[in-house]
Design a protein around this motif. Sequence first.
Motif, PDB file in Angstrom:
ATOM      1  N   ILE A   1       0.852  -1.197   0.000  1.00  0.00           N
ATOM      2  CA  ILE A   1       0.000   0.000   0.000  1.00  0.00           C
ATOM      3  C   ILE A   1       0.882   1.241   0.000  1.00  0.00           C
ATOM      4  O   ILE A   1       1.660   1.447   0.927  1.00  0.00           O
ATOM      5  N   ALA A   2       0.764   2.038  -1.052  1.00  0.00           N
ATOM      6  CA  ALA A   2       1.589   3.239  -1.219  1.00  0.00           C
ATOM      7  C   ALA A   2       0.969   4.413  -0.473  1.00  0.00           C
ATOM      8  O   ALA A   2      -0.027   4.266   0.231  1.00  0.00           O
ATOM      9  N   GLY A   3       1.594   5.575  -0.627  1.00  0.00           N
ATOM     10  CA  GLY A   3       1.119   6.782   0.026  1.00  0.00           C
ATOM     11  C   GLY A   3       1.987   7.163   1.199  1.00  0.00           C
ATOM     12  O   GLY A   3       3.061   6.594   1.391  1.00  0.00           O
ATOM     13  N   GLY A   4       1.520   8.140   1.976  1.00  0.00           N
ATOM     14  CA  GLY A   4       2.287   8.602   3.133  1.00  0.00           C
ATOM     15  C   GLY A   4       2.121   7.685   4.327  1.00  0.00           C
ATOM     16  O   GLY A   4       1.692   6.540   4.175  1.00  0.00           O
ATOM     17  N   ARG A   5       2.501   8.181   5.501  1.00  0.00           N
ATOM     18  CA  ARG A   5       2.394   7.349   6.691  1.00  0.00           C
ATOM     19  C   ARG A   5       1.474   7.999   7.724  1.00  0.00           C
ATOM     20  O   ARG A   5       1.886   8.305   8.847  1.00  0.00           O
TER      21      ARG A   5
ATOM     22  N   ALA B   1      -1.418   8.418  10.598  1.00  0.00           N
ATOM     23  CA  ALA B   1      -1.888   7.588  11.704  1.00  0.00           C
ATOM     24  C   ALA B   1      -3.206   6.943  11.296  1.00  0.00           C
ATOM     25  O   ALA B   1      -3.912   7.439  10.416  1.00  0.00           O
ATOM     26  N   GLY B   2      -3.542   5.829  11.941  1.00  0.00           N
ATOM     27  CA  GLY B   2      -4.836   5.203  11.700  1.00  0.00           C
ATOM     28  C   GLY B   2      -4.781   3.993  10.789  1.00  0.00           C
ATOM     29  O   GLY B   2      -5.818   3.409  10.494  1.00  0.00           O
TER      30      GLY B   2
ATOM     31  N   PRO C   1      -3.054  -2.867  12.052  1.00  0.00           N
ATOM     32  CA  PRO C   1      -3.296  -4.295  11.803  1.00  0.00           C
ATOM     33  C   PRO C   1      -4.579  -4.755  12.505  1.00  0.00           C
ATOM     34  O   PRO C   1      -4.875  -4.287  13.616  1.00  0.00           O
TER      35      PRO C   1
ATOM     36  N   LEU D   1     -11.575   2.467  20.353  1.00  0.00           N
ATOM     37  CA  LEU D   1     -11.956   2.443  18.939  1.00  0.00           C
ATOM     38  C   LEU D   1     -10.877   3.128  18.106  1.00  0.00           C
ATOM     39  O   LEU D   1     -10.473   4.239  18.413  1.00  0.00           O
ATOM     40  N   VAL D   2     -10.389   2.454  17.036  1.00  0.00           N
ATOM     41  CA  VAL D   2      -9.325   3.068  16.226  1.00  0.00           C
ATOM     42  C   VAL D   2      -9.870   4.054  15.197  1.00  0.00           C
ATOM     43  O   VAL D   2      -9.102   4.823  14.626  1.00  0.00           O
ATOM     44  N   GLY D   3     -11.172   4.029  14.944  1.00  0.00           N
ATOM     45  CA  GLY D   3     -11.755   4.986  14.013  1.00  0.00           C
ATOM     46  C   GLY D   3     -13.278   4.906  14.069  1.00  0.00           C
ATOM     47  O   GLY D   3     -13.823   3.842  14.370  1.00  0.00           O
ATOM     48  N   ARG D   4     -13.929   6.027  13.795  1.00  0.00           N
ATOM     49  CA  ARG D   4     -15.404   5.997  13.787  1.00  0.00           C
ATOM     50  C   ARG D   4     -15.934   5.496  12.455  1.00  0.00           C
ATOM     51  O   ARG D   4     -16.999   4.921  12.371  1.00  0.00           O
TER      52      ARG D   4
ATOM     53  N   PRO E   1      -2.483  14.474   9.572  1.00  0.00           N
ATOM     54  CA  PRO E   1      -1.774  13.418  10.285  1.00  0.00           C
ATOM     55  C   PRO E   1      -2.560  12.113  10.406  1.00  0.00           C
ATOM     56  O   PRO E   1      -1.975  11.074  10.650  1.00  0.00           O
ATOM     57  N   ARG E   2      -3.904  12.168  10.233  1.00  0.00           N
ATOM     58  CA  ARG E   2      -4.679  10.924  10.274  1.00  0.00           C
ATOM     59  C   ARG E   2      -5.140  10.574   8.863  1.00  0.00           C
ATOM     60  O   ARG E   2      -5.335  11.451   8.028  1.00  0.00           O
TER      61      ARG E   2
ATOM     62  N   LYS F   1       5.605  12.863   1.944  1.00  0.00           N
ATOM     63  CA  LYS F   1       6.431  11.713   2.311  1.00  0.00           C
ATOM     64  C   LYS F   1       5.766  10.433   1.831  1.00  0.00           C
ATOM     65  O   LYS F   1       5.737   9.443   2.544  1.00  0.00           O
ATOM     66  N   ALA F   2       5.196  10.477   0.640  1.00  0.00           N
ATOM     67  CA  ALA F   2       4.470   9.319   0.133  1.00  0.00           C
ATOM     68  C   ALA F   2       5.395   8.422  -0.684  1.00  0.00           C
ATOM     69  O   ALA F   2       6.296   8.903  -1.370  1.00  0.00           O
ATOM     70  N   VAL F   3       5.160   7.137  -0.588  1.00  0.00           N
ATOM     71  CA  VAL F   3       5.855   6.207  -1.471  1.00  0.00           C
ATOM     72  C   VAL F   3       4.930   5.855  -2.619  1.00  0.00           C
ATOM     73  O   VAL F   3       3.714   5.932  -2.510  1.00  0.00           O
TER      74      VAL F   3
ATOM     75  N   LEU G   1      -3.911   7.216  18.639  1.00  0.00           N
ATOM     76  CA  LEU G   1      -4.140   5.818  18.275  1.00  0.00           C
ATOM     77  C   LEU G   1      -5.630   5.534  18.172  1.00  0.00           C
ATOM     78  O   LEU G   1      -6.098   4.861  17.259  1.00  0.00           O
TER      79      LEU G   1
ATOM     80  N   VAL H   1      -9.942   6.897  18.852  1.00  0.00           N
ATOM     81  CA  VAL H   1     -10.837   8.045  18.865  1.00  0.00           C
ATOM     82  C   VAL H   1     -11.763   7.816  20.046  1.00  0.00           C
ATOM     83  O   VAL H   1     -12.032   6.670  20.411  1.00  0.00           O
TER      84      VAL H   1
END
Lengths: 263, 482
Positions: A105-109, A111-112, A115, A128-131, A188-189, B286-288, B478, B480
Amino acid sequence: MTVAIVGAGITGLACAAELAPGERVEVFDRIPVAGGVHGWRAPETVALHRAVLRAGVAMRLGATAVRWDGEALLAVGPGGVQRLPAAALVVATGARPLTRAELGIAGGRPAGVVPAPVACHLAENGLLVGRRPCVVGGGDWAARACHELLAAGAEAVTLLAPDGPSRPLPGGVRVVEGVTPAAVEGGPRVTALLAGDERIACDAVVLAHGLAPLRNVDGAVWEGPGVVYAGSLADPATVAGAREAGARAAAEVRGLLGTEAAA
Amino acid sequence: MPPDDGHGRRDYDVVVVGGGVVGCAIAWRLSFTTARVALVEAAHDVGEGASKGNTGIATSGADCAPGTLEADLVTRSSPRWEELCASLDTPWRRIGTLAVAMSAQEERGLQHLREQAVRNGCRSELLSGSEARALEPLVSPRALAAVHIPDDGIVDSLRLVIGYAELAARNGVDVLTGAPVTGFDRDGGRIAGVRTARGRLAARFVVNAAGIEAGRISALAGGDEFEMWPRQGQYLLLDRELGGRFAKIVGGVPTELTRGIYCVPTTNGSLLLGPTAVDSSYPGEKAVDSDTLDAVFAAAQRLVPAVRRDQAIKLFAANRPASDPVYRVGPDSRVGNLVHAAGIRSTGVSSSPATADLVHSLLADAGAPVEAEDASAQTALAPLPRLLGHPDPERLLHLDPRYGQVVCACEQVTAAEIAAACAMRVPPRSLDALRKRTRAAGGRCQGTVCLAGVSFLLSLHMGMQPWEIPVGEPEATLGVAS
C-alpha cells in the motif's frame, strides 16, 4: 531426544501429543495460556492440554522463545531465562494478516493504519481506532474486525474485500469487492483509502487481508538446521486443520530424528 | 529550565532552532560549556525530519567533492565514531562499503571515486569482482570490479540524534519539543528573543539548524535569503533475517547527481534499500509509490541478487534538505548574533560531530559565552542493555526482572527497555518516538502482535488513557473517543 515446540496453540499441542510418547518435549508460548487463536477455554484446547501434561510434556507458558542456534532454544520469561538444548525446533506460532508493506500500500504514513489484531484487541478493551474505519480483507480477521469495531461503537464500517467476503458479516457493513488497496491519503490521520477507481473516505484502515506465518524466533524465521515449521494458512483456521498441521510436523520431526512413532 | 520572568520569558545564551541531527549535535557540544542553552523543535520529538529517514551510513568521506567544507567536516568526523557512539549509547559498526561496478561505464566511474577518496585522504582499494565477492559473498557474480572503502560505518541515526539530545539535556540544555518558531524579536541588527508556540525565549545568540525550514527561519529573523527544498528519498526496509547476513554496505557507483541506491545493513540487523533522489517543493510530501519502489528494488537486486521483495517489512519516504550552495555553515551577513548550520544535505549524520565543533567555534568568534568548559558536565550516557542479541540474558533479569517481559517479540523489546526509554530526559511522547528509542513495534510484523500492549504500557508511563496516545504528532492519536 529433546524437541522444543514454540506455540501452545492447537497445532503445537497436537504436535507435542504425537511426539511425547517417544521424545522429551517442551512447549513454549509467549502468553501464559494455551490454545492460541482457538482460546484456552475451547474443549479441544482443554483436552489436548490435559493429554500432553499426562504424557509428561513440560509446558513453558509465558516464556518467549527468542533465539535458536541450531542446537538450543533460548527462552525468556518473567520466571527467568531458559536455554534448552534440543534436537529439533518446531515453530507453531500461528499466522497474522499481511502488513502494509506486504500489501504494497503506497502513500504517506498517516496515523490510523492499523493491523486487524491490534484493532480487535483495542476494541475489546473499549478503544476504537476509528469511527468510520475501512477494513481490508475478506476472511476471518476481516469479519472479526467488522464485528468488534461495530460493537465498540464505530458509526460506519466499509469492507474492502479484494477477493470478496468469505465469511458472514454483521448488518450495515458496506462491501466493496474486486479491487485491491493501492494507497492511503491524509495526514496526520488517514482520510481515504484508494483502490482501483474507488476512493473510500475513512478515518482508519484496518489491515485484515491474507495470512502470513507469524515467525519471530531468531535463527528460525526461515529454514534452518533442525527447524520444522508447523502451521496452516487456511482461512478460517479450524481445529481440525491445526491438529493436522501438528501431526504433519511431528512426522517431519521423526524423520529428522530418525525415530519411529511410538505404538 | 531557567525561571521565567513572569511574562513567559526565559533567558539563554544560545537558542538552537531545530532538533535534527545537526541541531542536537550542536546542543550536545554546547552542553559541555557553561553557556545556558535551549533547543527548540517544531515536531513532538527530536529527529523527526531528514534525520528520521536516511541510510544510516556514516561515510568516511571518500565520495565527497574534494576541497569542500562537506568533505572537510565528514573526514574530520569519521575517526571519532567509535568513541562518540560509545558515549551516546548508540549502535555503530565500522563495516566498510563496496561500491560495485556492473558495467564498463560504471567501472570508469570507480576510477573517479578512487581518485576522490585519495584526494580526501580516505582509505580505499580497487578490487576485482571476485575479490569483492570474497569480502561480501552476497555481491552479484556479475560484478566486474569494486572499490572497497573500509572506514565507512553504519550507525543507528535515530538513536544518535536522541543520544545527542539526551546527553545535552542531562547537562542542562532545555530541549523544547512541540515548539515551532513563530517569530523573532529584533533589537537593532540583532535578535533579542525567539518566539515559539511554547513561549518566548530571550536569546543572546541563535543557531539556525532548521533543516528544510532553514531558509524560512532565516527570513523570519531578517537574515540572509536562501532557499531550501526537499529532496525525497524512498526506501524499502527488509527483514533482519536477511540483513544479518551482510558483512558490507553494498552500493552502486556514485554519479554527479546522486550517490545511488545502496543495500545497507542496519545496526539492528535489518536491510535498507534506497534512497531515490527526487526534488520536490512540498516538505510534507512523504508518500511512497510503487513504481519508484520497484525501481529501487531492481537497482538493489542488480547488485545483490539475494534480496527478495517479499522480505520488505516497511516502505517509507523521507526528505533531506537540498539547497544551492550546500553546507551554509557560518554567520549571517545581516544579523550579528545569528549563525547558520544549514544546507546540510545528505551527509548530516556523517558530519555532525565536526559540524557541532565548527558551530561552537563560530559562536565563540561571534562573542558568545561558550568558551568556558563546564567541569561538572557528564561526558557519556550510561548504556542501557538490550535483550536482542545479548550474550547473557540471565544477568539482565537480575538487573531488572522486567527484562523477562518481552513486549515486542519481533525485535525482542522488553518492558524494562520501554520503562527506561520513558524515564529519559527527552522522553517519548508518541508510539513513533518510543519505536525510535526501543524498536518496539518496528519489526517484521510491524506491531501486529504487540502494538496494543505497547500502547497500554506507554499510556501508563505517560499518564494518559490509551486512546489518547499519539501515533506521531499529537493531533493523530491511536484511538478516537467512542
